[in-house]
Write a protein that holds these residues in place. Structure first.
Motif, PDB file in Angstrom:
ATOM      1  N   ALA A  92     -14.353 -42.332 -29.936  1.00  0.00           N
ATOM      2  CA  ALA A  92     -14.987 -43.125 -30.997  1.00  0.00           C
ATOM      3  C   ALA A  92     -14.205 -44.393 -31.325  1.00  0.00           C
ATOM      4  O   ALA A  92     -14.679 -45.507 -31.097  1.00  0.00           O
ATOM      5  CB  ALA A  92     -15.158 -42.269 -32.254  1.00  0.00           C
ATOM      6  N   LEU A  93     -12.998 -44.260 -31.838  1.00  0.00           N
ATOM      7  CA  LEU A  93     -12.284 -45.420 -32.368  1.00  0.00           C
ATOM      8  C   LEU A  93     -11.954 -46.459 -31.302  1.00  0.00           C
ATOM      9  O   LEU A  93     -12.031 -47.667 -31.556  1.00  0.00           O
ATOM     10  CB  LEU A  93     -10.996 -44.963 -33.065  1.00  0.00           C
ATOM     11  CG  LEU A  93     -11.187 -44.069 -34.292  1.00  0.00           C
ATOM     12  CD1 LEU A  93      -9.851 -43.746 -34.928  1.00  0.00           C
ATOM     13  CD2 LEU A  93     -12.099 -44.742 -35.312  1.00  0.00           C
ATOM     14  N   SER A  94     -11.578 -45.997 -30.110  1.00  0.00           N
ATOM     15  CA  SER A  94     -11.223 -46.952 -29.062  1.00  0.00           C
ATOM     16  C   SER A  94     -12.418 -47.819 -28.656  1.00  0.00           C
ATOM     17  O   SER A  94     -12.240 -48.925 -28.134  1.00  0.00           O
ATOM     18  CB  SER A  94     -10.685 -46.210 -27.837  1.00  0.00           C
ATOM     19  OG  SER A  94     -11.685 -45.373 -27.267  1.00  0.00           O
ATOM     20  N   ILE A 198       2.141 -53.608 -30.874  1.00  0.00           N
ATOM     21  CA  ILE A 198       1.889 -52.295 -31.485  1.00  0.00           C
ATOM     22  C   ILE A 198       0.710 -51.645 -30.762  1.00  0.00           C
ATOM     23  O   ILE A 198      -0.391 -52.204 -30.759  1.00  0.00           O
ATOM     24  CB  ILE A 198       1.586 -52.428 -32.990  1.00  0.00           C
ATOM     25  CG1 ILE A 198       2.811 -52.968 -33.735  1.00  0.00           C
ATOM     26  CG2 ILE A 198       1.181 -51.079 -33.581  1.00  0.00           C
ATOM     27  CD1 ILE A 198       2.571 -53.211 -35.211  1.00  0.00           C
ATOM     28  N   PRO A 199       0.903 -50.482 -30.145  1.00  0.00           N
ATOM     29  CA  PRO A 199      -0.193 -49.828 -29.403  1.00  0.00           C
ATOM     30  C   PRO A 199      -1.216 -49.219 -30.360  1.00  0.00           C
ATOM     31  O   PRO A 199      -0.956 -48.208 -30.998  1.00  0.00           O
ATOM     32  CB  PRO A 199       0.519 -48.751 -28.589  1.00  0.00           C
ATOM     33  CG  PRO A 199       1.762 -48.445 -29.365  1.00  0.00           C
ATOM     34  CD  PRO A 199       2.155 -49.714 -30.068  1.00  0.00           C
ATOM     35  N   LEU A 200      -2.369 -49.846 -30.443  1.00  0.00           N
ATOM     36  CA  LEU A 200      -3.372 -49.438 -31.425  1.00  0.00           C
ATOM     37  C   LEU A 200      -3.835 -48.008 -31.196  1.00  0.00           C
ATOM     38  O   LEU A 200      -3.973 -47.229 -32.149  1.00  0.00           O
ATOM     39  CB  LEU A 200      -4.561 -50.399 -31.346  1.00  0.00           C
ATOM     40  CG  LEU A 200      -5.563 -50.350 -32.497  1.00  0.00           C
ATOM     41  CD1 LEU A 200      -4.898 -50.673 -33.814  1.00  0.00           C
ATOM     42  CD2 LEU A 200      -6.715 -51.317 -32.231  1.00  0.00           C
ATOM     43  N   SER A 201      -4.069 -47.627 -29.942  1.00  0.00           N
ATOM     44  CA  SER A 201      -4.574 -46.287 -29.659  1.00  0.00           C
ATOM     45  C   SER A 201      -3.573 -45.222 -30.081  1.00  0.00           C
ATOM     46  O   SER A 201      -3.947 -44.196 -30.662  1.00  0.00           O
ATOM     47  CB  SER A 201      -4.908 -46.149 -28.175  1.00  0.00           C
ATOM     48  OG  SER A 201      -3.758 -46.355 -27.385  1.00  0.00           O
ATOM     49  N   ARG A 202      -2.294 -45.455 -29.795  1.00  0.00           N
ATOM     50  CA  ARG A 202      -1.278 -44.458 -30.167  1.00  0.00           C
ATOM     51  C   ARG A 202      -1.159 -44.334 -31.681  1.00  0.00           C
ATOM     52  O   ARG A 202      -1.018 -43.227 -32.212  1.00  0.00           O
ATOM     53  CB  ARG A 202       0.071 -44.844 -29.569  1.00  0.00           C
ATOM     54  CG  ARG A 202       1.178 -43.828 -29.858  1.00  0.00           C
ATOM     55  CD  ARG A 202       2.420 -44.115 -29.044  1.00  0.00           C
ATOM     56  NE  ARG A 202       3.038 -45.385 -29.426  1.00  0.00           N
ATOM     57  CZ  ARG A 202       3.917 -45.491 -30.436  1.00  0.00           C
ATOM     58  NH1 ARG A 202       4.256 -44.429 -31.141  1.00  0.00           N
ATOM     59  NH2 ARG A 202       4.455 -46.654 -30.721  1.00  0.00           N
ATOM     60  N   ILE A 203      -1.233 -45.462 -32.381  1.00  0.00           N
ATOM     61  CA  ILE A 203      -1.135 -45.443 -33.840  1.00  0.00           C
ATOM     62  C   ILE A 203      -2.293 -44.657 -34.438  1.00  0.00           C
ATOM     63  O   ILE A 203      -2.123 -43.847 -35.360  1.00  0.00           O
ATOM     64  CB  ILE A 203      -1.101 -46.874 -34.398  1.00  0.00           C
ATOM     65  CG1 ILE A 203       0.219 -47.553 -34.034  1.00  0.00           C
ATOM     66  CG2 ILE A 203      -1.298 -46.869 -35.910  1.00  0.00           C
ATOM     67  CD1 ILE A 203       1.444 -46.880 -34.619  1.00  0.00           C
ATOM     68  N   TRP A 204      -3.502 -44.865 -33.907  1.00  0.00           N
ATOM     69  CA  TRP A 204      -4.653 -44.147 -34.445  1.00  0.00           C
ATOM     70  C   TRP A 204      -4.570 -42.647 -34.170  1.00  0.00           C
ATOM     71  O   TRP A 204      -4.947 -41.834 -35.002  1.00  0.00           O
ATOM     72  CB  TRP A 204      -5.946 -44.737 -33.878  1.00  0.00           C
ATOM     73  CG  TRP A 204      -6.445 -45.901 -34.680  1.00  0.00           C
ATOM     74  CD1 TRP A 204      -6.002 -46.284 -35.908  1.00  0.00           C
ATOM     75  CD2 TRP A 204      -7.482 -46.810 -34.317  1.00  0.00           C
ATOM     76  NE1 TRP A 204      -6.693 -47.389 -36.333  1.00  0.00           N
ATOM     77  CE2 TRP A 204      -7.605 -47.735 -35.391  1.00  0.00           C
ATOM     78  CE3 TRP A 204      -8.305 -46.947 -33.212  1.00  0.00           C
ATOM     79  CZ2 TRP A 204      -8.532 -48.763 -35.377  1.00  0.00           C
ATOM     80  CZ3 TRP A 204      -9.238 -47.983 -33.205  1.00  0.00           C
ATOM     81  CH2 TRP A 204      -9.354 -48.880 -34.266  1.00  0.00           C
ATOM     82  N   VAL A 205      -4.067 -42.268 -33.007  1.00  0.00           N
ATOM     83  CA  VAL A 205      -3.886 -40.845 -32.728  1.00  0.00           C
ATOM     84  C   VAL A 205      -2.875 -40.250 -33.705  1.00  0.00           C
ATOM     85  O   VAL A 205      -3.064 -39.143 -34.232  1.00  0.00           O
ATOM     86  CB  VAL A 205      -3.438 -40.628 -31.266  1.00  0.00           C
ATOM     87  CG1 VAL A 205      -2.999 -39.174 -31.062  1.00  0.00           C
ATOM     88  CG2 VAL A 205      -4.563 -40.966 -30.304  1.00  0.00           C
ATOM     89  N   ILE A 206      -1.784 -40.988 -33.966  1.00  0.00           N
ATOM     90  CA  ILE A 206      -0.757 -40.493 -34.893  1.00  0.00           C
ATOM     91  C   ILE A 206      -1.336 -40.310 -36.286  1.00  0.00           C
ATOM     92  O   ILE A 206      -1.147 -39.265 -36.925  1.00  0.00           O
ATOM     93  CB  ILE A 206       0.449 -41.451 -34.932  1.00  0.00           C
ATOM     94  CG1 ILE A 206       1.228 -41.398 -33.618  1.00  0.00           C
ATOM     95  CG2 ILE A 206       1.377 -41.105 -36.101  1.00  0.00           C
ATOM     96  CD1 ILE A 206       2.335 -42.420 -33.514  1.00  0.00           C
ATOM     97  N   VAL A 207      -2.058 -41.313 -36.770  1.00  0.00           N
ATOM     98  CA  VAL A 207      -2.529 -41.236 -38.150  1.00  0.00           C
ATOM     99  C   VAL A 207      -3.602 -40.168 -38.308  1.00  0.00           C
ATOM    100  O   VAL A 207      -3.644 -39.455 -39.323  1.00  0.00           O
ATOM    101  CB  VAL A 207      -3.031 -42.610 -38.637  1.00  0.00           C
ATOM    102  CG1 VAL A 207      -4.387 -42.955 -38.077  1.00  0.00           C
ATOM    103  CG2 VAL A 207      -3.072 -42.649 -40.162  1.00  0.00           C
ATOM    104  N   TRP A 208      -4.476 -40.002 -37.316  1.00  0.00           N
ATOM    105  CA  TRP A 208      -5.474 -38.941 -37.403  1.00  0.00           C
ATOM    106  C   TRP A 208      -4.812 -37.572 -37.261  1.00  0.00           C
ATOM    107  O   TRP A 208      -5.276 -36.587 -37.859  1.00  0.00           O
ATOM    108  CB  TRP A 208      -6.566 -39.142 -36.357  1.00  0.00           C
ATOM    109  CG  TRP A 208      -7.633 -40.090 -36.815  1.00  0.00           C
ATOM    110  CD1 TRP A 208      -7.568 -41.449 -36.802  1.00  0.00           C
ATOM    111  CD2 TRP A 208      -8.902 -39.762 -37.390  1.00  0.00           C
ATOM    112  NE1 TRP A 208      -8.723 -41.987 -37.324  1.00  0.00           N
ATOM    113  CE2 TRP A 208      -9.558 -40.978 -37.682  1.00  0.00           C
ATOM    114  CE3 TRP A 208      -9.551 -38.565 -37.668  1.00  0.00           C
ATOM    115  CZ2 TRP A 208     -10.826 -41.025 -38.247  1.00  0.00           C
ATOM    116  CZ3 TRP A 208     -10.830 -38.617 -38.227  1.00  0.00           C
ATOM    117  CH2 TRP A 208     -11.452 -39.823 -38.515  1.00  0.00           C
ATOM    118  N   SER A 209      -3.725 -37.479 -36.503  1.00  0.00           N
ATOM    119  CA  SER A 209      -2.983 -36.220 -36.400  1.00  0.00           C
ATOM    120  C   SER A 209      -2.325 -35.878 -37.733  1.00  0.00           C
ATOM    121  O   SER A 209      -2.354 -34.725 -38.183  1.00  0.00           O
ATOM    122  CB  SER A 209      -1.920 -36.309 -35.302  1.00  0.00           C
ATOM    123  OG  SER A 209      -2.499 -36.504 -34.035  1.00  0.00           O
ATOM    124  N   VAL A 210      -1.722 -36.888 -38.369  1.00  0.00           N
ATOM    125  CA  VAL A 210      -1.100 -36.657 -39.677  1.00  0.00           C
ATOM    126  C   VAL A 210      -2.163 -36.287 -40.709  1.00  0.00           C
ATOM    127  O   VAL A 210      -1.963 -35.380 -41.530  1.00  0.00           O
ATOM    128  CB  VAL A 210      -0.306 -37.899 -40.129  1.00  0.00           C
ATOM    129  CG1 VAL A 210       0.220 -37.714 -41.549  1.00  0.00           C
ATOM    130  CG2 VAL A 210       0.854 -38.164 -39.176  1.00  0.00           C
TER     131      VAL A 210
END
Length: 309
Positions: A92-94, A198-210
């Protein structure tokens, strides 16, 4: 004075649980700039995963220690939420980078319905129990000071302490770590954040994981108190006034907003409920938010947006 303090303490404990759920909304908004309507479904999905894992682990492994089973169920449910976070980013987000906010908002609505349907399909739709050992019996404080003491629920107290510890940890994470600063940068401007590496995909995975971790803790606590059922997703509605009151981008605002609404609900019900027929605690938060928005549209701690032309 005793009844007032008893009501006040009860409101503070409820408010801390509201703050915990509100943090999930704030985390997603800070990273993607969209209000995540899937947060309630995430709480439900995470609680269902933990409840069912707690049933399946003894059945398939022969383990019977409650603490060990609960720890394994929690870890398993957390792994599921990380996988959910990765799928949300990939599918979705990507695909929606730099799209309008309304597009991302509709995406979270779709994610909410998908998680509710997947939870029912994978884990079933019965009412399940999560037993994490929270004591159900009450206790009395300040018996020497006030006649009869102050009645406090041990279950609510322990749940509030767990929520407070998590809220404090996440606040430090956002303010003191490089990842937390990267999350704020992504929220301010996706393209600018990408341009500085800043890798956008990695940041979004981190924040959704948190956010999934927060949803799991919230689901575990509320599931222990109310049982895991599909109405659990509606618990997130209690956090909506908290998020708006504190400000969509403010972690401290989620904390203060939760405490204000929790205390306000309990005190208004106790002292005004008999005058207007009761039920104030169900709508008090929304009325308070409406009043605040008339004066400060960005909330108490939200960032004031100034458009320059």
């Amino acid at each position: 004075m005793g009844p007032f303090l008893e009501t006040l303490i009860g409101g503070l404990m409820s408010g801390m649980l509201y703050s915990l759920i509100a943090l999930g909304f704030v985390l997603i908004f800070k990273a993607s700039g969209v209000f995540n309507f899937a947060q309630g479904a995430m709480v439900l999905f995470a609680a269902l995963a933990m409840a069912r894992f707690a049933e399946w682990i003894p059945k398939f492994t022969g383990l019977d220690g409650k603490v060990l089973v609960n720890v394994m169920a929690f870890v398993g449910a957390l792994a599921v939420m990380v996988v959910v976070a990765w799928l949300v980013e990939r599918l979705a987000l990507s695909k929606l980078v730099n799209q309008e906010g309304i597009t991302l908002l509709m995406a979270t609505l779709g994610i909410a319905y998908l998680l509710e349907g997947a939870g029912q399909m994978i884990f079933g739709n019965d009412i399940y129990k999560i037993d994490i050992g929270l004591p159900k019996d009450p206790m009395f404080l300040f018996e020497q000071t006030f006649e009869g003491g102050i009645l406090v629920s041990k279950e609510d107290l322990y749940a509030a302490l767990m929520a407070a510890a998590l809220v404090a940890g996440l606040s430090l994470f956002f303010q003191k770590t490089a990842t937390g600063r990267a999350l704020r940068a992504v929220a301010d401007d996706h393209q600018a954040a990408q341009s500085i590496g800043i890798p956008l995909s990695r940041i979004w995975v981190i924040v959704w994981s948190v956010a999934g971790f927060v949803a799991l803790v919230a689901g575990m606590i509320w599931g222990s108190k109310l049982g895991v059922q599909f109405s659990l997703s509606l618990v997130a509605l209690k956090a909506l006034p908290v998020v708006i009151l504190g400000g969509l981008t403010s972690v401290p605002g989620a904390i203060v907003g939760g405490l204000l609404i929790g205390v306000g609900e309990k005190l208004s019900e106790a002292y005004l409920g008999s005058l207007i027929g009761g039920g104030i605690e169900y709508w008090f938060g929304y009325v308070l938010v409406l009043v605040v928005l008339l004066v400060r549209p960005q909330g108490l701690f939200g960032e004031k947006i100034i458009d320059r032309v």
